[in-house]
Design a protein around this motif. Structure first.
Motif, PDB file in Angstrom:
ATOM      1  N   ARG A  46      25.927  32.703  26.806  1.00 16.81           N
ATOM      2  CA  ARG A  46      26.041  32.957  28.242  1.00 16.81           C
ATOM      3  C   ARG A  46      26.877  31.866  28.916  1.00 16.81           C
ATOM      4  N   ARG A  47      26.637  30.612  28.547  1.00 17.31           N
ATOM      5  CA  ARG A  47      27.413  29.511  29.115  1.00 17.31           C
ATOM      6  C   ARG A  47      28.887  29.630  28.728  1.00 17.31           C
ATOM      7  N   ARG A  48      29.135  29.988  27.482  1.00 17.49           N
ATOM      8  CA  ARG A  48      30.521  30.157  27.025  1.00 17.49           C
ATOM      9  C   ARG A  48      31.198  31.289  27.795  1.00 17.49           C
ATOM     10  N   TYR A  49      30.465  32.372  28.031  1.00 17.92           N
ATOM     11  CA  TYR A  49      31.007  33.495  28.802  1.00 17.92           C
ATOM     12  C   TYR A  49      31.331  33.074  30.234  1.00 17.92           C
ATOM     13  N   LEU A  50      30.443  32.305  30.862  1.00 18.22           N
ATOM     14  CA  LEU A  50      30.681  31.857  32.239  1.00 18.22           C
ATOM     15  C   LEU A  50      31.878  30.916  32.323  1.00 18.22           C
ATOM     16  N   VAL A  51      32.020  30.039  31.343  1.00 15.63           N
ATOM     17  CA  VAL A  51      33.174  29.136  31.324  1.00 15.63           C
ATOM     18  C   VAL A  51      34.460  29.938  31.131  1.00 15.63           C
ATOM     19  N   GLN A  52      34.412  30.899  30.230  1.00 19.93           N
ATOM     20  CA  GLN A  52      35.585  31.731  29.979  1.00 19.93           C
ATOM     21  C   GLN A  52      35.930  32.568  31.208  1.00 19.93           C
ATOM     22  N   LYS A  53      34.932  33.066  31.884  1.00 23.47           N
ATOM     23  CA  LYS A  53      35.158  33.861  33.090  1.00 23.47           C
ATOM     24  C   LYS A  53      35.790  33.010  34.181  1.00 23.47           C
ATOM     25  N   GLU A  54      35.332  31.787  34.324  1.00 25.81           N
ATOM     26  CA  GLU A  54      35.896  30.875  35.325  1.00 25.81           C
ATOM     27  C   GLU A  54      37.340  30.519  34.971  1.00 25.81           C
ATOM     28  N   ALA A  55      37.590  30.285  33.695  1.00 20.78           N
ATOM     29  CA  ALA A  55      38.953  29.976  33.261  1.00 20.78           C
ATOM     30  C   ALA A  55      39.870  31.167  33.486  1.00 20.78           C
ATOM     31  N   GLN A  56      39.344  32.369  33.264  1.00 16.01           N
ATOM     32  CA  GLN A  56      40.134  33.583  33.468  1.00 16.01           C
ATOM     33  C   GLN A  56      40.540  33.719  34.933  1.00 16.01           C
ATOM     34  N   LYS A  57      39.655  33.329  35.840  1.00 17.75           N
ATOM     35  CA  LYS A  57      39.977  33.386  37.272  1.00 17.75           C
ATOM     36  C   LYS A  57      41.163  32.489  37.594  1.00 17.75           C
ATOM     37  N   GLN A  58      41.250  31.367  36.894  1.00 20.78           N
ATOM     38  CA  GLN A  58      42.334  30.430  37.147  1.00 20.78           C
ATOM     39  C   GLN A  58      43.609  30.806  36.399  1.00 20.78           C
ATOM     40  N   VAL A  59      43.484  31.402  35.232  1.00 23.87           N
ATOM     41  CA  VAL A  59      44.647  31.707  34.402  1.00 23.87           C
ATOM     42  C   VAL A  59      45.308  33.025  34.818  1.00 23.87           C
ATOM     43  N   LEU A  60      44.544  33.979  35.278  1.00 21.74           N
ATOM     44  CA  LEU A  60      45.114  35.287  35.617  1.00 21.74           C
ATOM     45  C   LEU A  60      46.238  35.183  36.650  1.00 21.74           C
ATOM     46  N   PRO A  61      46.086  34.439  37.741  1.00 22.00           N
ATOM     47  CA  PRO A  61      47.219  34.327  38.669  1.00 22.00           C
ATOM     48  C   PRO A  61      48.457  33.696  38.027  1.00 22.00           C
ATOM     49  N   LEU A  62      48.258  32.730  37.128  1.00 20.87           N
ATOM     50  CA  LEU A  62      49.398  32.119  36.447  1.00 20.87           C
ATOM     51  C   LEU A  62      50.093  33.117  35.525  1.00 20.87           C
ATOM     52  N   ARG A  63      49.295  33.924  34.846  1.00 24.53           N
ATOM     53  CA  ARG A  63      49.885  34.939  33.964  1.00 24.53           C
ATOM     54  C   ARG A  63      50.655  35.977  34.757  1.00 24.53           C
ATOM     55  N   LEU A  64      50.089  36.405  35.877  1.00 25.55           N
ATOM     56  CA  LEU A  64      50.785  37.385  36.710  1.00 25.55           C
ATOM     57  C   LEU A  64      52.087  36.804  37.263  1.00 25.55           C
ATOM     58  N   GLN A  65      52.049  35.545  37.654  1.00 25.08           N
ATOM     59  CA  GLN A  65      53.259  34.891  38.143  1.00 25.08           C
ATOM     60  C   GLN A  65      54.308  34.812  37.027  1.00 25.08           C
ATOM     61  N   ALA A  66      53.876  34.554  35.816  1.00 27.03           N
ATOM     62  CA  ALA A  66      54.804  34.509  34.680  1.00 27.03           C
ATOM     63  C   ALA A  66      55.430  35.883  34.453  1.00 27.03           C
ATOM     64  N   TYR A  67      54.622  36.928  34.524  1.00 26.61           N
ATOM     65  CA  TYR A  67      55.169  38.279  34.373  1.00 26.61           C
ATOM     66  C   TYR A  67      56.157  38.600  35.494  1.00 26.61           C
ATOM     67  N   GLU A  68      55.878  38.118  36.699  1.00 29.66           N
ATOM     68  CA  GLU A  68      56.814  38.330  37.810  1.00 29.66           C
ATOM     69  C   GLU A  68      58.146  37.628  37.539  1.00 29.66           C
ATOM     70  N   ARG A  69      58.073  36.401  37.077  1.00 24.96           N
ATOM     71  CA  ARG A  69      59.303  35.661  36.806  1.00 24.96           C
ATOM     72  C   ARG A  69      60.089  36.281  35.661  1.00 24.96           C
ATOM     73  N   ILE A  70      59.378  36.760  34.646  1.00 26.22           N
ATOM     74  CA  ILE A  70      60.067  37.404  33.530  1.00 26.22           C
ATOM     75  C   ILE A  70      60.700  38.718  33.988  1.00 26.22           C
ATOM     76  N   THR A  71      60.011  39.425  34.866  1.00 26.45           N
ATOM     77  CA  THR A  71      60.581  40.659  35.417  1.00 26.45           C
ATOM     78  C   THR A  71      61.857  40.348  36.180  1.00 26.45           C
ATOM     79  N   LEU A  72      61.826  39.315  36.985  1.00 26.89           N
ATOM     80  CA  LEU A  72      63.025  38.907  37.727  1.00 26.89           C
ATOM     81  C   LEU A  72      64.145  38.527  36.761  1.00 26.89           C
TER      82      LEU A  72
END
Length: 174
Positions: free
Chosen positions: A38-64
């Motif tokens: 459960r703790r590992r899942y919560l840490v991963q979920k929190e990290a996902q919240k921070q990484v998802l915007p960076l990944r989306l920004q990377a996809y935007e830049r690659i699209t450009l």
């Protein structure tokens, strides 16, 4: 005889304690594993919240990037400054390489398959530009541009193929 009855009575007292100890051990072992998961899942979920915007920004830049190296858009955006086909070819390739180097760090946020496809799109575009320069040996820069634009009028460009894959990969994030 009295010693055996005494040993049997000790075993009678110890047996329930041993059974309770074994049950408690397995219960706490399962509980500890569950809490750790459960703790590992919560840490991963929190990290996902921070990484998802960076990944989306990377996809935007690659699209450009892919939009900017698309031959149909690149040839309109980058105008020749002389009549030399070789200079124009190197200007186009240099432009593509600069765009690529500018977006090189985005590969850490996308899948390896996606990055390989982006590399393939870049290399295929450079290859087509070089083909166009070789195809129009006797012509001038305008004929080379015309040949390149006509060769992609009916075809799907490498950039468009890579963009389709990126759209599919981004849709899998949600």
């Amino acid at each position: 005889m009295e010693e055996t009855t005494q040993i049997i009575s000790y075993i009678a007292y110890l047996l329930p304690a041993i059974v309770v100890g074994i049950i408690a051990y397995f219960f706490f072992k399962g509980h500890t594993a569950n809490e750790e998961g459960r703790r590992r899942y919560l840490v991963q979920k929190e990290a996902q919240k921070q990484v998802l915007p960076l990944r989306l920004q990377a996809y935007e830049r690659i699209t450009l990037f892919l939009e900017r190296i698309d031959p149909n858009k690149l040839l309109v955006r980058v105008k020749p400054f002389s009549d030399s086909k070789d200079e124009y070819e190197s200007l186009l390739v240099k432009n593509i390489e600069q765009e690529y180097e500018h977006n090189l760090t985005q590969q850490i946020y996308v899948s390896p398959e996606c990055w390989n496809l982006i590399n393939a799109a870049k290399n295929a575009t450079i290859h087509v530009i070089r083909q166009g320069a070789m195809h129009e040996k006797d012509g001038n820069v305008d004929k080379m541009r015309e040949w390149l634009l006509q060769s992609f009028m009916e075809e799907v460009t490498p950039s468009q193929k890579a963009l389709a894959y990126i759209k599919k990969e981004v849709s899998e994030l949600f």
